[in-house]
Write a protein that holds these residues in place. Structure first.
Motif, PDB file in Angstrom:
ATOM      1  N   ARG A  63       0.878  -1.198  -0.066  1.00  9.74           N
ATOM      2  CA  ARG A  63      -0.072  -0.160   0.036  1.00  9.74           C
ATOM      3  C   ARG A  63       0.734   1.261   0.080  1.00  9.74           C
ATOM      4  N   PHE A  64       0.507   2.163  -0.732  1.00  6.22           N
ATOM      5  CA  PHE A  64       1.137   3.519  -1.082  1.00  6.22           C
ATOM      6  C   PHE A  64       2.453   3.242  -1.846  1.00  6.22           C
ATOM      7  N   LEU A  65       2.455   2.274  -2.671  1.00  4.83           N
ATOM      8  CA  LEU A  65       3.539   2.311  -3.403  1.00  4.83           C
ATOM      9  C   LEU A  65       3.290   3.542  -4.637  1.00  4.83           C
ATOM     10  N   ARG A  66       4.582   3.945  -4.898  1.00  5.03           N
ATOM     11  CA  ARG A  66       4.382   5.100  -5.762  1.00  5.03           C
ATOM     12  C   ARG A  66       5.332   4.691  -6.837  1.00  5.03           C
ATOM     13  N   ILE A  67       4.715   4.994  -8.416  1.00  8.67           N
ATOM     14  CA  ILE A  67       5.544   4.761  -9.327  1.00  8.67           C
ATOM     15  C   ILE A  67       5.403   5.666 -10.509  1.00  8.67           C
ATOM     16  N   ILE A  68       6.594   6.211 -10.991  1.00  5.20           N
ATOM     17  CA  ILE A  68       6.401   7.169 -12.182  1.00  5.20           C
ATOM     18  C   ILE A  68       6.965   6.399 -13.485  1.00  5.20           C
ATOM     19  N   THR A  69       6.289   6.386 -14.430  1.00  4.47           N
ATOM     20  CA  THR A  69       6.717   5.743 -15.709  1.00  4.47           C
ATOM     21  C   THR A  69       6.818   6.638 -16.696  1.00  4.47           C
ATOM     22  N   GLY A  70       7.866   6.779 -17.589  1.00  2.00           N
ATOM     23  CA  GLY A  70       8.162   7.789 -18.402  1.00  2.00           C
ATOM     24  C   GLY A  70       9.155   8.941 -17.859  1.00  2.00           C
ATOM     25  N   ASP A  71       9.406   9.976 -18.638  1.00  2.00           N
ATOM     26  CA  ASP A  71      10.293  11.072 -18.095  1.00  2.00           C
ATOM     27  C   ASP A  71       9.885  12.299 -18.473  1.00  2.00           C
ATOM     28  N   ALA A  72       9.424  13.149 -17.803  1.00  2.00           N
ATOM     29  CA  ALA A  72       8.888  14.549 -18.288  1.00  2.00           C
ATOM     30  C   ALA A  72       9.974  15.573 -18.761  1.00  2.00           C
ATOM     31  N   LYS A  73      11.205  14.762 -18.580  1.00  2.00           N
ATOM     32  CA  LYS A  73      12.306  15.730 -19.240  1.00  2.00           C
ATOM     33  C   LYS A  73      12.979  14.937 -20.356  1.00  2.00           C
ATOM     34  N   ALA A  74      12.541  14.002 -20.931  1.00  2.00           N
ATOM     35  CA  ALA A  74      13.171  13.384 -21.783  1.00  2.00           C
ATOM     36  C   ALA A  74      13.797  14.072 -23.048  1.00  2.00           C
ATOM     37  N   LEU A  75      13.511  15.252 -23.182  1.00  2.00           N
ATOM     38  CA  LEU A  75      13.802  15.833 -24.627  1.00  2.00           C
ATOM     39  C   LEU A  75      15.403  16.268 -24.151  1.00  2.00           C
ATOM     40  N   THR A  76      15.645  16.735 -22.957  1.00  2.00           N
ATOM     41  CA  THR A  76      16.860  17.183 -22.478  1.00  2.00           C
ATOM     42  C   THR A  76      17.565  16.181 -21.676  1.00  2.00           C
ATOM     43  N   ASN A  77      16.889  15.242 -21.241  1.00  2.00           N
ATOM     44  CA  ASN A  77      17.813  13.893 -20.377  1.00  2.00           C
ATOM     45  C   ASN A  77      18.108  12.950 -21.233  1.00  2.00           C
ATOM     46  N   GLY A  78      17.450  12.696 -22.399  1.00  2.00           N
ATOM     47  CA  GLY A  78      17.516  11.716 -23.307  1.00  2.00           C
ATOM     48  C   GLY A  78      16.530  10.743 -23.202  1.00  2.00           C
ATOM     49  N   ASP A  79      16.303   9.610 -24.135  1.00  2.00           N
ATOM     50  CA  ASP A  79      15.255   8.666 -24.244  1.00  2.00           C
ATOM     51  C   ASP A  79      15.440   7.424 -22.999  1.00  2.00           C
ATOM     52  N   VAL A  80      16.574   7.426 -22.166  1.00  2.00           N
ATOM     53  CA  VAL A  80      16.539   6.369 -21.493  1.00  2.00           C
ATOM     54  C   VAL A  80      15.542   6.106 -20.471  1.00  2.00           C
ATOM     55  N   ASN A  81      14.718   6.903 -19.908  1.00  2.00           N
ATOM     56  CA  ASN A  81      13.431   6.515 -19.064  1.00  2.00           C
ATOM     57  C   ASN A  81      12.101   6.862 -19.917  1.00  2.00           C
ATOM     58  N   ALA A  82      12.297   7.118 -21.190  1.00  2.00           N
ATOM     59  CA  ALA A  82      11.000   7.479 -21.921  1.00  2.00           C
ATOM     60  C   ALA A  82      10.447   6.065 -21.890  1.00  2.00           C
ATOM     61  N   ASN A  83       9.018   6.255 -21.801  1.00  2.00           N
ATOM     62  CA  ASN A  83       8.044   4.980 -21.614  1.00  2.00           C
ATOM     63  C   ASN A  83       6.822   5.545 -21.958  1.00  2.00           C
ATOM     64  N   ALA A  84       6.409   6.238 -23.057  1.00  2.00           N
ATOM     65  CA  ALA A  84       5.061   6.388 -23.217  1.00  2.00           C
ATOM     66  C   ALA A  84       4.841   6.048 -24.669  1.00  2.00           C
TER      67      ALA A  84
END
Length: 472
Positions: free
Chosen positions: A326-347
């Motif tokens: 309970r209360f596990l938090r997950i973010i998928t994708g990267d809101a800064k993928a334009l400047t960070n690169g696509d390593v965490n992009a996932n949409a």
């Protein structure tokens, strides 16, 4: 020499860009430029609990600094004026980054090496020529996140798609200078099928559990991010759609979420599901045109309510799943993928009737009668201990792309797959909200989830999935 093209900010009327290249001439077809700053948060894999709140606040301050600098950058009349924002931005960032290191050190942790070198930012071009190169595996040498047996978004240019040529229709609001541009869209008919899934092995968990939580018909929006920037108003600098828990904002603690109302049909699911809103770029103002997260952060146009939202939890192709904590938090994708690169992009982006063709770095142009589809395949492996981590990533992981197995030391959990459908006019006339400097690129799309299922219902979900049933 890189030609840099600086447009007017999103608040200016279309057709009046104050754009200049390094040669001093208008450069409407040379691609946008933006500010690129090292993402300090991704480097923080180990922050003591006692420092988390202070570190999160300072990370949010770094985002605010970039947003303010980008506004000046976008108003610049030439490259010299644009470059002039970089030194003051560095001077702002340096003490904030030093403060992050001090907070970690004082709490007994070890700040990452090299943090002091992350203060300087640069300008970068939106390299539209790169989008026209032949597809290459592992673009930029960066690993793409595996998709846990769900639909797999391709790499840059994958699937043989071609960006619209010079004569292609332009997004109606492109002239505001903050994106998107024609090269960010592709006709879905030109994309080859590219979805692959690991074969299910004996003992796989083949069931699914679907929760129905509506489409945000009641219009719950805010520009907060309670996972990445807790306690900070407008921590996202873009507007989010919310379904499920109605108590969610920047200041929501676990008790607030546990006691909140939910839009989910099964009241045992008080989970929070949120993602950036999608807007029509049609020149029409939304009621947030003068608000944080909206027009103040370069996010303009009419917010679109999805025509459908599907929230499905699936199993693992190699074995059984365990209940999520309970209360596990997950973010998928990267809101800064334009400047960070696509390593965490996932949409993934696609169209109804074409979902065997998935795009990661392009918006789809769907034929008449077909609707735009966003798909998020969340991480489905958990470290067995933590409900969050300092960078909000290392406590969960993707399963192996080929086999579907979790990394050593991780446990398979039900995989959340979010499918969001929009009935928008065909053509390049829409975009997701983003941080201003991310230029509304499709690769910056992302989804967020906080598990607030009743423990009994979560256990029933795991049992359902492990037994191969379809439940809701």
């Amino acid at each position: 020499m890189v030609a840099v093209n600086v447009y007017a900010n999103a608040g200016e009327s279309s057709g009046s860009p104050s754009a200049r290249t390094q040669s001093g001439q208008q450069g409407g077809n040379l691609g946008l430029a933006t500010i690129s700053c090292p993402d300090v948060g991704t480097q923080l894999s180990d922050v003591p609990d006692g420092a988390r709140q202070d570190v999160d606040r300072q990370l949010a301050e770094l985002d605010t600094q970039i947003t303010a600098a980008y506004e000046k950058f976008a108003e610049a009349q030439d490259t010299e004026q644009a470059e002039a924002v970089l030194e003051p931005l560095e001077e702002q960032r340096r003490p904030t980054i030093e403060g992050i290191g001090s907070s970690i050190d004082q709490a007994g942790g070890q700040p990452p090496q090299g943090m002091d070198g992350m203060a300087p930012c640069t300008m970068r071009a939106d390299d539209s020529t790169r989008q026209q190169q032949p597809p290459q595996d592992g673009d930029g040498g960066q690993e793409q996140p595996p998709q846990d047996g769900g639909e797999q978004p391709p790499g840059d240019g994958d699937g043989g798609e071609q960006p619209p040529g010079d004569g292609a229709e332009q997004p109606p609001d492109q002239q505001n200078g903050n994106g998107p541009e024609a090269g960010d869209f592709v006709d879905i008919n030109s994309v080859q099928p590219n979805v692959n899934r690991p074969d299910k092995q004996r003992g796989a968990s083949r069931g699914t559990f679907t929760t129905k939580c509506g489409t945000n018909e009641n219009g719950k929006f805010n520009p907060d991010n309670v996972i990445a920037a807790p306690g900070v108003s407008n921590g996202a600098h873009h507007m989010h759609d919310y379904v499920g828990n109605q108590a969610t904002d920047a200041f929501s603690g676990d008790d607030d979420l546990a006691n909140g109302d939910t839009t989910c049909r099964n009241q045992g699911d008080k989970s929070t599901y949120y993602w950036p809103v999608l807007r029509l770029q049609n020149g029409q103002d939304e009621n947030d045109a003068q608000a944080d997260g909206g027009g103040k952060d370069q996010n303009v146009g009419e917010i679109q309510t999805p025509s459908s939202v599907t929230l499905k939890f699936a199993g693992n192709p190699t074995g059984k799943v365990v209940a999520m904590p309970r209360f596990l938090r997950i973010i998928t994708g990267d809101a800064k993928a334009l400047t960070n690169g696509d390593v965490n992009a996932n949409a993934s982006w696609s169209c109804t009737g074409f979902e065997d063709r998935q795009l990661k770095d392009k918006y789809p142009i769907c034929p008449e009668g077909s609707q735009v589809v966003r798909t998020f395949n969340f991480q489905s492996c958990w470290d067995g201990q933590n409900t969050d981590s300092a960078n909000h990533r290392t406590h969960v992981a993707f399963a192996d792309q080929e086999s579907g197995a979790c990394p050593q030391g991780f446990k398979a959990i039900p995989q959340l797959v979010q499918r969001i459908v929009y009935d928008v006019p065909p053509g390049p006339g829409f975009a997701v909200d983003s941080f201003p400097e991310q230029l509304h690129k499709p690769i910056t799309d992302h989804g967020d989830f906080i598990n607030v299922f009743d423990e009994g219902l979560m256990n029933r979900m795991a049992k359902c999935i492990n037994s191969g049933q379809r439940c809701n």
